[in-house]
Structure formats: C-alpha cells, structure tokens
Enzyme design. Structure first.
Site, PDB file in Angstrom:
ATOM      1  N   HIS A 171       0.849  -1.181   0.000  1.00 12.81           N
ATOM      2  CA  HIS A 171       0.000   0.000   0.000  1.00 12.81           C
ATOM      3  C   HIS A 171       0.890   1.237   0.000  1.00 12.81           C
ATOM      4  O   HIS A 171       2.065   1.186   0.393  1.00 12.81           O
ATOM      5  CB  HIS A 171      -0.891   0.021   1.241  1.00 12.81           C
ATOM      6  CG  HIS A 171      -2.007  -0.973   1.214  1.00 12.81           C
ATOM      7  ND1 HIS A 171      -2.963  -0.990   0.224  1.00 12.81           N
ATOM      8  CD2 HIS A 171      -2.326  -1.985   2.075  1.00 12.81           C
ATOM      9  CE1 HIS A 171      -3.826  -1.963   0.463  1.00 12.81           C
ATOM     10  NE2 HIS A 171      -3.466  -2.590   1.574  1.00 12.81           N
ATOM     11  N   CYS A 188      -0.210   2.596  -4.368  1.00 15.71           N
ATOM     12  CA  CYS A 188      -0.956   3.829  -4.589  1.00 15.71           C
ATOM     13  C   CYS A 188      -0.115   5.023  -4.172  1.00 15.71           C
ATOM     14  O   CYS A 188       0.804   4.917  -3.351  1.00 15.71           O
ATOM     15  CB  CYS A 188      -2.263   3.831  -3.799  1.00 15.71           C
ATOM     16  SG  CYS A 188      -3.574   2.915  -4.603  1.00 15.71           S
TER      17      CYS A 188
END
Length: 309
Positions: A142, A184
């Site tokens: 992430h 991301c």
C-alpha cells in the site's frame, strides 16, 4: 491505498561549479570527506569507472548481473486498518521469474516491518557490488502521497533510493539502479479521455564526475496522487504489463524503450470494471517513469563460464 475491486478488461564541459548554489540559496556538497578509504580500496568520494565516459550503453558484462530484491506486502498489522492485498503473491512470483530470467540473483522478502525493510536496504547498500552490472528493487505494498507502507507503518518513499546514491554505495556508482514500485500514491481516479480521428481527416577522458543521484530509474505503477489498480486474481495492472513486455522484448530493446511499451500496454489494455460502484467504474491508469540514467540499459545474455556437459 490500492484498489482491488477492478477486473481489468483485457483488450489488453564548461565548468561552472565554483561558488554555485542551488535554488534553496545554500551551497550544497555531498562528497563526504576525501582521503578516507571506501569499499574496494578507493578513497572516499571516488569510485571505479565501470564503463568509458562517453559510452552510450551501461556495461552489462560484469561477472554477475546483480541483486534483485523483492519486497512483497500482503498482510498488515491490525492496528494499521489496512486490508489484505490479494493478488500480490502472483505479482511476486511473476516478478521473481522475470528478474531471474534477466540474470539477477533474486531475494524475496514478505510482509516486513518498516524497520526490517530499512535494515535490508542498508545491508544491501553495504554489499560489494563491484562484479555486478546493476541493482533491481521491486517494492509492492500500500502507499499514499510520499510514503510507502511496511507491515506495521509507513516510511518516506525517498528512503527506498537514498542508500544507493553514488557516494553512499560506491560499488554501484556509474551503474544502473532500477526500482519498480507497485503502490498507490493518493486517492485520485483517472477517468481517461476518448480520442477520435479529426473530422476533416480520416573533465578529461579518463576521469570525470557524475551527480550522486545519477543512474537511477524509478518506475512507479501510477502518477503522483493517484490510485494504483490490482486484480485479486491476476495481480496488479502494472506488474502484469511489466512482465509481459520485458519477457517479450528484453533481448533486443533497451529498458527505457521497454518501459514506454509497458505504459502503452497498461494504458490501452486495462480499465476498471465495477458497475455497481459507478465512481470506480471505467477508470484508467498510467505508470510514472522517473529517470536519471545517462546510458541505455540492455539485458544482454550472460555467457556461461561453467563446464560444458
């Protein structure tokens, strides 16, 4: 973080240095004290030249291709509130196969804490890479703006690269340092734009200095501020595209040219499919390539020096 709902649709010489200052208004040097001994017996502030000053291509004929380290994060500590990154193990396995095929010595780390990631990066930078062509690092987790996640928290994304600058890792100075980051970088979604045809028309030659920040290639799965899409079954769009293109063209094209093809595959062949959530439906993605390479990278085949059967 990272979106997983998607089912990606598969239509798949003048010297001007004395007294110069940067835009910050302060004079900056990052040389570290000359005269001290560094790795390989070279004085600190110096490194061995691995290729001629004006060479167009990097020297990829050392004894070893080099290390490739894959950081794969699927699970996260409960206090982070982060979900499991389903599909990342497929990315890991395909990336491992790709870089092994390219000749790298591949090491995989799964679900490391931030401190463990930092320890591994520091140790990697302290190794002797004198007989290596290059370094490759694949980081999958992430992410948010300017930060990446370990299993238990975040760290500044710049830390991923800083240990390998020329003055900090002299045995990689003048050699390509390649980073591929699937994460991301924000929450912005890219709806894309439909294109249609126009209606009216169907120092000296033997010694030279380079910036400490030279020879890096950062390949981010998405542009700053944006989502990066991952299919729970097939893996992320970016890693799928990277593996497909490099497997197909690595024996005849240079890496930057291939990364352009990776972006083309990513942009044209993937689109989010989640009609039940309209704000997530029909979205696109573009990879973000940042380069300070000064030569071309070709993954020339290594010649075996072992005994013949």
């Amino acid at each position: 973080m990272e979106e997983t709902i998607s089912r990606g649709s598969q239509h798949e010489e003048p010297r001007e240095t004395n007294g110069q200052v940067g835009d910050s208004g302060s004079s900056e040097t990052d040389a570290g004290g000359l005269g001290q001994t560094s790795v390989g017996g070279m004085p600190q502030g110096f490194a061995r030249m691995s290729v001629d000053r004006n060479a167009v291509c990097y020297n990829m004929s050392h004894k070893q291709r080099g290390h490739c380290v894959i950081f794969n994060h699927r699970h996260f500590d409960q206090h982070t509130g982060l979900g499991e990154r389903n599909g990342t193990d497929r990315d890991r396995d395909q990336a491992k196969a790709l870089f092994t095929n390219l000749g790298f010595q591949v090491t995989v780390y799964n679900n490391l804490t931030v401190e463990e990631v930092k320890v591994k990066l520091k140790a990697l930078a302290l190794e002797d890479h004198s007989e290596c062509d290059a370094l490759a690092v694949v980081f999958m987790s992430h992410g948010e703006k300017d930060v990446l996640w370990g299993r238990d928290g975040t760290f500044n994304s710049d830390y991923l690269f800083g240990n390998f600058k020329a003055n900090r890792c002299p045995t990689l100075a003048g050699k390509p340092k390649l980073f591929f980051i699937q994460a991301c970088r924000g929450t912005t979604l890219d709806a894309g734009t439909i294109l249609q045809q126009d209606e009216t028309d169907s120092c000296s030659q033997s010694c030279y200095k380079i910036p400490n920040s030279a020879d890096f290639l950062e390949c981010w799965s998405t542009i700053p501020g944006h989502f990066s899409w991952r299919n729970p079954a097939n893996g992320s769009w970016f890693i799928q595209s990277l593996v497909k293109v490099l497997n197909q063209y690595s024996e005849r094209e240079d890496l930057l040219s291939m990364m352009t093809s990776v972006n083309r595959n990513l942009m044209l062949n993937f689109e989010s499919y989640c009609p039940a959530e309209r704000y997530m439906h029909g979205k696109k993605q573009a990879a973000y390539i940042v380069s300070t390479l000064m030569r071309k990278v070709y993954f020339t085949k290594k010649v075996s020096t072992g005994p013949r059967a």
